[in-house]
Design a protein around this motif. Sequence first.
Motif, short mmCIF file in Angstrom:
data_model
loop_
_atom_site.label_atom_id
_atom_site.label_comp_id
_atom_site.label_asym_id
_atom_site.label_seq_id
_atom_site.Cartn_x
_atom_site.Cartn_y
_atom_site.Cartn_z
N LEU A 114 2.66 -22.93 -27.06
CA LEU A 114 1.64 -22.86 -26.01
C LEU A 114 0.83 -24.15 -25.93
O LEU A 114 0.50 -24.62 -24.84
CB LEU A 114 0.72 -21.66 -26.25
CG LEU A 114 1.36 -20.28 -26.09
CD1 LEU A 114 0.35 -19.19 -26.42
CD2 LEU A 114 1.89 -20.09 -24.66
N ARG A 115 0.50 -24.71 -27.08
CA ARG A 115 -0.22 -25.99 -27.08
C ARG A 115 0.63 -27.07 -26.41
O ARG A 115 0.12 -27.87 -25.61
CB ARG A 115 -0.56 -26.40 -28.51
CG ARG A 115 -1.24 -27.75 -28.60
CD ARG A 115 -1.35 -28.20 -30.05
NE ARG A 115 -2.30 -27.39 -30.76
CZ ARG A 115 -2.32 -27.29 -32.09
NH1 ARG A 115 -1.40 -27.90 -32.81
NH2 ARG A 115 -3.25 -26.55 -32.69
N ALA A 116 1.92 -27.10 -26.75
CA ALA A 116 2.81 -28.07 -26.14
C ALA A 116 2.87 -27.89 -24.62
O ALA A 116 2.90 -28.87 -23.87
CB ALA A 116 4.22 -27.94 -26.74
N ALA A 117 2.87 -26.64 -24.17
CA ALA A 117 2.92 -26.36 -22.73
C ALA A 117 1.67 -26.87 -22.03
O ALA A 117 1.74 -27.43 -20.92
CB ALA A 117 3.09 -24.87 -22.49
N THR B 195 -6.37 -26.23 -25.53
CA THR B 195 -5.21 -26.19 -26.43
C THR B 195 -5.52 -25.34 -27.66
O THR B 195 -4.66 -24.60 -28.15
CB THR B 195 -4.80 -27.60 -26.88
OG1 THR B 195 -5.90 -28.26 -27.51
CG2 THR B 195 -4.34 -28.43 -25.69
N HIS B 196 -6.75 -25.42 -28.15
CA HIS B 196 -7.13 -24.60 -29.31
C HIS B 196 -7.12 -23.12 -28.95
O HIS B 196 -6.65 -22.28 -29.73
CB HIS B 196 -8.53 -25.00 -29.79
CG HIS B 196 -9.06 -24.12 -30.88
ND1 HIS B 196 -8.57 -24.14 -32.16
CD2 HIS B 196 -10.04 -23.16 -30.86
CE1 HIS B 196 -9.21 -23.26 -32.89
NE2 HIS B 196 -10.11 -22.65 -32.13
N ALA B 197 -7.62 -22.79 -27.76
CA ALA B 197 -7.63 -21.39 -27.32
C ALA B 197 -6.21 -20.84 -27.22
O ALA B 197 -5.93 -19.71 -27.62
CB ALA B 197 -8.35 -21.26 -25.99
N ALA B 198 -5.29 -21.66 -26.69
CA ALA B 198 -3.90 -21.23 -26.59
C ALA B 198 -3.29 -21.00 -27.97
O ALA B 198 -2.59 -20.02 -28.21
CB ALA B 198 -3.09 -22.27 -25.81
#
Length: 404
Positions: free
Chosen positions: A95-98, A389-392
């Motif tokens: 998810l962070r990568a996305a 990104t942290h939330a994902a």
Amino acid sequence: MATETTRPDSPSNAQRTSARGRLTGIDMARGAALLTMMATHLLPVISPDATGHPEPTWIGLVISGRAAALFAVLAGVSLSLGRVPAAENRLGLALRAAVIAAVGLSLGSLNVDISIILVDYGALFLCAIPVLKLGQRALGALAVLWILLAPLAAYGLRTVLRDGSRPLRLGHNPAWLDLMDPARFAADIAATGIYPVIVWFGYILAGLWIGRLPLRRLGVQIGLLAGGVAAAVLAKCTEWVLLGPLGGRDALLATPQARDGQLDALLRADLSEVDQTGSVWWLLTAAPHSGTTLDLVHTCGTSAAVLAGFLLVARIRVIDRTRVLLPLAGAGGMTLTLYTGHVAEIAWSQKAGSEFDGGGLLAAHVLVALAAGLVFRLNGWRGPLERVTHAAYQLAAELRAPHA
């Protein structure tokens, strides 16, 4: 692009270190990578000399290729950080990568005249997922094999994918509309673009290996510095032998790519825009952005040396107590936000058609980055995009927690 600034407290992590002693140096290195990438975007890497002959600038000779490589190596190092280890939260990493790739695609839609790394950066995170649980020795062996063999594979793929009536290369930064042509998009990200993932994954592997080291130890830091310098020097010395006495430079200057008279300067400053096909000598340079084995060895070495240097600096008590490098570390903790703002501002300036002094604009961008880094670090804030990104990442961790 930065990750959590807390070392995982996991039984599987043999190298438990204090976050402050280790991560401040890593954040400083990441901040340095950001600022030097800004320099390559705003200052020329090649400029005519007094006779009009193209020559590399100090940016081309010192920073070009090394700044982006440092970013990528630190991405690998960062995968060993975080409250929830990346190996235990693969969905979160995906998810962070996305999110990072989505930001990159949005910036690519601005048609800015610089090479944006974010889509490839997101793809590199995805590629890292299958190897996160490998041990130290396995990672080291895989990194060595990848650095040796991936440039050969990329050279062969470039030759195939760029030939024919429909070359599978974008020729610009990846953008949302490019997803309508998945074959060309995938080929560009994998092999034919500025930051080919097939080659650049070697940096992730090197960073993962470095991240498994007990980096808080003085001996490790000194060894990493010495080893990095040795690797960088060895690669350049090998290139000198191959391109000089053995005739490689003359062979490359005889190729069609040398017709515009700039190739000799580009071999020293930046090969990213050169079509490196038609001669095996392209595989034997250590030129910036050439993506060869020697280039990877050299830039992995410089990246390791820079990281070790900042880790050593972070040990100095007067620097630690006075916190004089806190702005740099703060900027390194919010690189995704600052990089995005930097690219967006350049895009706005180019679209407005305004002429600007590259040095003056660079100074402004650096000052803004350092000021923002200082304010956010002093207040314990994450950058806006880092919050996303942290939330994902945390969302995925919470989703898997009941099943742990």
